[in-house]
Design an enzyme around this catalytic site. Structure first.
Site, mmCIF file in Angstrom:
data_model
loop_
_atom_site.group_PDB
_atom_site.id
_atom_site.type_symbol
_atom_site.label_atom_id
_atom_site.label_comp_id
_atom_site.label_asym_id
_atom_site.label_seq_id
_atom_site.Cartn_x
_atom_site.Cartn_y
_atom_site.Cartn_z
ATOM 1 N N TYR A 155 -10.031 42.346 60.037
ATOM 2 C CA TYR A 155 -8.979 42.007 59.099
ATOM 3 C C TYR A 155 -8.305 43.211 58.558
ATOM 4 C CZ TYR A 155 -10.016 37.020 59.279
ATOM 5 O OH TYR A 155 -10.333 35.723 59.790
ATOM 6 N N LYS A 202 -24.146 41.116 63.707
ATOM 7 C CA LYS A 202 -24.309 41.069 65.193
ATOM 8 C C LYS A 202 -24.771 42.537 65.587
ATOM 9 C CE LYS A 202 -24.142 39.214 69.249
ATOM 10 N NZ LYS A 202 -24.860 38.095 69.572
ATOM 11 N N ASP A 235 -24.726 34.523 66.376
ATOM 12 C CA ASP A 235 -25.026 33.222 67.211
ATOM 13 C C ASP A 235 -26.016 32.280 66.781
ATOM 14 O OD1 ASP A 235 -26.357 35.630 67.875
ATOM 15 O OD2 ASP A 235 -26.076 35.667 70.023
ATOM 16 N N ASP A 259 -15.436 33.921 58.133
ATOM 17 C CA ASP A 259 -14.359 32.835 58.306
ATOM 18 C C ASP A 259 -14.722 31.707 59.361
ATOM 19 O OD1 ASP A 259 -11.678 31.749 58.412
ATOM 20 O OD2 ASP A 259 -11.488 32.906 60.491
ATOM 21 N N ASP A 263 -15.939 27.336 58.171
ATOM 22 C CA ASP A 263 -15.314 26.170 58.582
ATOM 23 C C ASP A 263 -16.591 25.350 59.057
ATOM 24 O OD1 ASP A 263 -12.751 27.118 58.349
ATOM 25 O OD2 ASP A 263 -12.070 26.303 60.243
HETATM 26 C C1 IPM Z 1 -8.843 31.619 55.724
HETATM 27 C C2 IPM Z 1 -7.810 31.659 56.989
HETATM 28 C C3 IPM Z 1 -7.359 32.914 56.824
HETATM 29 C C4 IPM Z 1 -8.273 34.062 57.287
HETATM 30 C C5 IPM Z 1 -5.949 33.079 57.757
HETATM 31 C C6 IPM Z 1 -4.934 32.348 57.618
HETATM 32 C C7 IPM Z 1 -5.416 34.510 57.858
HETATM 33 O O1 IPM Z 1 -8.370 31.320 58.050
HETATM 34 O O2 IPM Z 1 -8.828 31.763 54.502
HETATM 35 O O3 IPM Z 1 -10.237 31.370 56.258
HETATM 36 O O4 IPM Z 1 -8.759 34.032 58.497
HETATM 37 O O5 IPM Z 1 -9.022 34.503 56.185
HETATM 38 MN MN MN Z 2 -10.475 30.310 57.887
#
Ligand code: IPM
Ligand code: MN
Ligand code: NAD
Length: 367
Positions: A155, A202, A235, A259, A263
């Site tokens: 990033y 990784k 993984d 990230d 999720d």
């Molecule tokens: C998060 C989002 C952001 C990230 C995006 C919108 C840049 O997915 O906050 O998890 O990848 O950090």
């Molecule tokens: Mn995210």
């Protein structure tokens, strides 16, 4: 993490006591795009009703539509307004009308970089048994946190290109790993854990950054001898999270794996719409709170966005702003609405954003 308060950041280390003892605090609010304004509206309504002595500076002009009109993601004047506050509450940024990544980078990643918010703390705790995608009840007591390095890795925006718009075009994004960045996020992970920390990387395939993470990981263990450690390649970590999430307590990892895994962990614990997060700098005390989810363009404007991720993010903020009783009450009220089946469709319910938020407010017993 304490009893009822699943928004509590476990014994979060801080050197900044500048907020403590003061009654009022200012919070910059960036509703953003899509469902961002919808979930933030209800979160603000809840926080205002709690009469916590918080002042809100709402910057609702920061949006994808303004970026389209003016090319500005966030202005320097807006950054100054944010700097004048103690914390930021953000909905979500991103809209299909803006394809250019400069917008999300210009708002969210700029805030993370500008305020050096090097920890992205993403706790999840199963809100109700029926929400777990895991059938085995032994695997349901999910109570873990992803500690994501939040300022470097892929990033960092370091890269470039060659031979643009030819058949030989090359694009390079460089993964940045610094000893400074890794050491401080490892320290946060270890000091926020009760018993166990797992490093996810990784290092078997990404040699240079992988080796640096590994070396600093071993050094950090010596500073926290009471913490049990484990290591997983990303993984295998993804597989083990699904097989048995109770194996994990604190997962520390780089920006991109954090990230992705957050999720996954959000969905394991009930749903992406129900996960909160904190972007922290424990040294300065400045922090930004946002649900883990994005602007969900597929459901924006329908009134069905789950407000729980935003509410739990606000709970993390209250903890940080020394309003721990209010944070615990909010967490308890959230568990109670979910227990009573007052849920948006993503959690299997039929309620609207407003009905869930009103249910939470009706259950707020504190003070
Ligand atoms: C998060 C989002 C952001 C990230 C995006 C919108 C840049 O997915 O906050 O998890 O990848 O950090
Ligand atoms: Mn995210
Ligand atoms: P998303 O998180 O917005 O949505 C993924 C799926 O989850 C969608 O089906 C959506 O309807 C559902 N969902 C998300 N939040 C929900 C909620 N509160 N209630 C009910 N359902 C919910 O991810 P995406 O579709 O990949 O991204 C959409 C936009 O959001 C993109 O522009 C992306 O860059 C941005 N984004 C922003 C942030 C942020 O600002 N923190 C985080 C992630 C994605």
């Amino acid at each position: 993490m304490t009893g009822a308060g699943h928004t509590t950041i476990r014994s979060m280390p801080t050197r900044s006591e500048n907020i403590q003892g003061t009654l009022s605090a200012a919070v910059a609010v960036l509703p953003g795009d899509g469902i961002g304004p919808e979930v933030i509206e209800h979160t603000l309504e809840t926080l205002r009703e709690m009469e916590l002595g918080l002042d809100f500076d709402v910057l609702d002009q920061v949006s994808a539509h303004r970026y389209l009109r003016t090319g500005e993601a966030i202005t320097d004047a807006e950054i100054d307004r944010i700097r004048a506050c103690s914390a930021v509450l953000l909905g979500a940024v991103g809209d299909p009308v803006v394809r250019n990544p400069d917008y999300a980078r210009g708002v969210l990643l700029r805030l993370r970089a500008e305020f050096d918010l090097y920890v992205n703390y993403r706790p999840v705790r199963l809100l109700h048994d029926r929400l777990s995608p895991l059938r085995d009840p032994r695997h349901r007591s999910i109570d873990l946190a992803v500690v994501r390095e939040n300022t470097e890795g892929l990033y960092a925006g370091v890269g470039g290109g060659l031979r643009a718009r030819t058949s030989q075009e090359v694009a390079v994004d460089t993964e940045i790993t610094t000893a400074y960045g890794v050491r401080r996020v490892l320290d946060f992970a270890f000091s926020s854990a009760r018993r166990r920390v797992c490093l996810v990387d990784k290092a078997n395939a990404v040699p240079f950054g992988g080796a640096l993470w590994q070396r600093l990981w071993h050094e950090a263990q010596a500073r926290y001898p009471h913490i049990t450690v484990s290591h997983e390649y990303v993984d295998a970590a993804a597989m083990k999270l699904v097989a048995d999430p109770t194996y994990f307590e604190v997962i520390v990892t780089n920006n991109s794996y954090g990230d992705i895994l957050s999720d996954l962990t959000a969905q394991l614990a009930g749903g992406l719409g129900a996960a909160g997060s904190a972007n922290l700098n424990p040294e300065t005390g400045f922090s930004l709170y946002e649900p883990v989810h994005g602007s969900a363009p597929d459901i924006a404007g329908k009134g069905v966005a789950n407000p729980i991720g935003a509410l739990l993010s606000a709970g993390l903020m209250l903890e940080r702003l020394h309003r721990g009783g209010a944070a615990r009450a909010l967490a308890q009220a959230v568990r109670s609405v979910v227990g009573d089946g007052i849920c948006t469709p993503d959690l299997g319910g039929t309620c609207s954003t407003r009905e869930v938020a009103e249910g939470v407010r009706a259950r707020l017993l504190w003070g």
